[in-house]
Design a protein around this motif. Structure first.
Motif, PDB file in Angstrom:
ATOM      1  N   ILE A 185       0.843  -1.194   0.000  1.00  0.00           N
ATOM      2  CA  ILE A 185       0.000   0.000   0.000  1.00  0.00           C
ATOM      3  C   ILE A 185       0.882   1.249   0.000  1.00  0.00           C
ATOM      4  CG2 ILE A 185      -1.837   1.204   1.202  1.00  0.00           C
ATOM      5  CD1 ILE A 185      -2.628  -1.540   0.217  1.00  0.00           C
ATOM      6  N   ASP A 203      -0.280  -0.903   8.368  1.00  0.00           N
ATOM      7  CA  ASP A 203      -1.286  -0.641   7.346  1.00  0.00           C
ATOM      8  C   ASP A 203      -1.994  -1.921   6.924  1.00  0.00           C
ATOM      9  OD1 ASP A 203      -0.726   1.981   7.488  1.00  0.00           O
ATOM     10  OD2 ASP A 203       0.504   2.078   5.690  1.00  0.00           O
ATOM     11  N   ARG A 204      -1.234  -2.990   6.856  1.00  0.00           N
ATOM     12  CA  ARG A 204      -1.872  -4.263   6.502  1.00  0.00           C
ATOM     13  C   ARG A 204      -2.881  -4.688   7.554  1.00  0.00           C
ATOM     14  NH1 ARG A 204       3.225  -7.929   4.413  1.00  0.00           N
ATOM     15  NH2 ARG A 204       3.955  -6.503   2.790  1.00  0.00           N
ATOM     16  N   LEU A 225      -5.902  -2.484   7.170  1.00  0.00           N
ATOM     17  CA  LEU A 225      -6.674  -2.807   5.973  1.00  0.00           C
ATOM     18  C   LEU A 225      -7.210  -4.227   5.998  1.00  0.00           C
ATOM     19  CD1 LEU A 225      -4.749  -1.056   3.091  1.00  0.00           C
ATOM     20  CD2 LEU A 225      -7.155  -0.825   3.656  1.00  0.00           C
ATOM     21  N   HIS A 260      -5.781  -6.808   5.621  1.00  0.00           N
ATOM     22  CA  HIS A 260      -4.986  -7.771   4.867  1.00  0.00           C
ATOM     23  C   HIS A 260      -4.459  -8.801   5.863  1.00  0.00           C
ATOM     24  CE1 HIS A 260      -1.471  -8.499   1.837  1.00  0.00           C
ATOM     25  NE2 HIS A 260      -2.038  -9.593   2.236  1.00  0.00           N
ATOM     26  N   ASP A 290     -14.091   2.791  -4.262  1.00  0.00           N
ATOM     27  CA  ASP A 290     -12.690   2.404  -4.047  1.00  0.00           C
ATOM     28  C   ASP A 290     -12.393   2.385  -2.541  1.00  0.00           C
ATOM     29  OD1 ASP A 290      -9.979   2.145  -3.838  1.00  0.00           O
ATOM     30  OD2 ASP A 290      -9.482   3.980  -4.939  1.00  0.00           O
ATOM     31  N   VAL A 308      -9.960   1.004  -0.681  1.00  0.00           N
ATOM     32  CA  VAL A 308      -8.604   1.329  -0.233  1.00  0.00           C
ATOM     33  C   VAL A 308      -8.335   2.818  -0.380  1.00  0.00           C
ATOM     34  CG1 VAL A 308      -6.159   0.913  -0.624  1.00  0.00           C
ATOM     35  CG2 VAL A 308      -7.767  -0.977  -0.785  1.00  0.00           C
ATOM     36  N   TRP A 347      -9.957   4.562   2.373  1.00  0.00           N
ATOM     37  CA  TRP A 347      -9.196   4.361   3.603  1.00  0.00           C
ATOM     38  C   TRP A 347      -8.012   5.324   3.671  1.00  0.00           C
ATOM     39  CZ3 TRP A 347      -4.105   2.482   4.037  1.00  0.00           C
ATOM     40  CH2 TRP A 347      -3.705   2.142   5.331  1.00  0.00           C
ATOM     41  N   ARG A 348      -7.348   5.516   2.543  1.00  0.00           N
ATOM     42  CA  ARG A 348      -6.212   6.433   2.517  1.00  0.00           C
ATOM     43  C   ARG A 348      -6.658   7.866   2.710  1.00  0.00           C
ATOM     44  NH1 ARG A 348      -2.103   4.621  -2.204  1.00  0.00           N
ATOM     45  NH2 ARG A 348      -0.932   6.297  -1.217  1.00  0.00           N
ATOM     46  N   TYR A 354     -13.037  -0.444   8.949  1.00  0.00           N
ATOM     47  CA  TYR A 354     -12.691  -1.004   7.648  1.00  0.00           C
ATOM     48  C   TYR A 354     -13.185  -2.443   7.512  1.00  0.00           C
ATOM     49  CZ  TYR A 354     -10.157  -1.664   3.333  1.00  0.00           C
ATOM     50  OH  TYR A 354      -9.851  -1.898   2.021  1.00  0.00           O
TER      51      TYR A 354
END
Lengths: 225, 225
Positions: A4, A25-26, A29, A31, A130, A132, A135-136, A170
């Motif tokens: 990311i 961040d993972r 998110l 992930h 979108d 992601v 999220w950003r 999220y």
DNA sequence: TCGCCGCAAGCTGCATACATCATCAGCAAA
DNA sequence: TTTGCTGATGATGTATGCAGCTTGCGGCGA
């Protein structure tokens, strides 16, 4: 999957900061979902470093409350229960209310221009659905409002608990994206209005109300679990 | 010199926690004054471990804001300037005001009995002018009030910034001991009264006022520097 | 004498090997 | 069948050697 934030590209100095941010961040998110095992050796291989800097990053994450390290067992992403969830969101609401108690340290026009840019992008990510990108943008909004906080300790804490909270919404963003992104744009607009009026206290309250909205929007997902 | 808290006696499990606590207490007690160099190798020798667990402890201290690690230079105890000092104390005041917003999780009678014990000891340390004993009592009071905080995030933050703040007043305790210890006893008594009346919000305000008192008592020492 | 350059010392950052711990499968005894 | 022991396994915890960074001192040249 690509990174990311391509932060861990810089070579020698401060690898740990980049690794920390990447893993964080993972986690945020999803992930790396709650309960996911974070094996030091695997991460070391992926980031092409030894276990040492990985361990440092994981220990910071544990200190942040994002990971849990158990000797002989392994490191896992923390699971957030409903009670902890409410604690964090409630605390963040109170923190936001404090923003107005300190004079803004940054130049307002600078923040305003970044907010304008942010609103434009938000419209885009909203129509694109979108996740992601959205999220950003939340990160960016967090960053922008952080610059308005005139107390370093409050700013640190504000950021700290944002990262604990952001992965929660999220995890259910799919179900609430329309409402959440609409409110996001409204929030940004309101903050712009408040700033133009020089009413910093209003900014804090706007944010507080928004956190409350998000909290009530997410709560049902916890009850069903 | 002997250890203040003999924590690093336990052998295998969790050496880092004990080392961290020991060094943190030394920093808070100004045994390690601001600017003091914390050499990994020396500490490793003293605690009879390798550099690895020492490094972990130092990194946590850096994350706490108590130490600063610079590559190739060394690790030093952070120097707190007047601006940071005011930021921390002001933030702590606001945090204390929030205590009353959450129901107390601990059993009040338990807290009351520990407060009674604490007041007795405070009278003793006051007449003995026992600075270290007084410092430990402050820890104990922090602990007791922490048990009254019904929000985990607030409690964590409350503790976190206490440890950032406590070394500051300790650095000038010689000049303000009489006032500070007298107020400490008053504060404890007032908290007892408020608790008996079931008025948790008052507890927060009492603490807030006390932090403000300490802040104004310490401020002159910063101006002269 | 002043200023610059380079080397050396000391420190942290990183890599690696080994020690220790928690878990579980498998087996034997009750 | 159940229970308890035991060894294998895989994880984190620790020790140690080396690399890279920063700084200061000493020597050299103007």
């Amino acid at each position: 999957m690509e990174e990311i934030l391509n932060e861990h590209s810089r070579a020698s100095r401060g690898q740990v900061a980049g690794i920390y941010q990447a893993i964080r961040d993972r986690i945020c998110l999803l992930h790396y979902p709650p309960g996911k095992k974070l094996a030091e050796y695997e991460l070391a291989e992926e980031f092409a470093v030894s276990r040492t800097p990985i361990r440092q990053a994981l220990q910071r994450l544990e200190y942040d409350g994002l990971a849990e390290i158990r000797n002989g067992v392994g490191t896992t992403v923390t699971v957030i229960d409903r009670h902890t969830f409410e604690d964090i969101f409630t605390f963040r609401m109170h923190l936001s209310e404090l923003i107005g108690d300190f004079p803004a340290p940054a130049e307002i026009p600078t923040v305003l221009s970044s907010l304008d840019h942010l609103i434009d992008m938000a419209e885009q990510t909203r129509s694109d659905r979108d996740m992601v990108g959205f999220w950003r943008l939340n990160h960016a909004l967090q960053d922008a409002t952080g610059k308005l906080i005139g107390n370093q300790s409050l700013r640190e804490t504000h950021t700290r608990y944002y990262f604990l909270a952001c992965r929660i919404w999220y995890s259910v963003i799919e179900g609430i994206f329309d409402d959440q992104s609409a409110d996001f744009i409204i929030e940004a607009h309101e903050i712009v209005k408040a700033l133009k009026a020089g009413d910093l206290r209003a900014v804090g309250f706007i944010q507080r109300n928004h956190i409350a909205l998000g909290m009530h929007r997410i709560a049902p997902f916890f009850r069903s679990e």
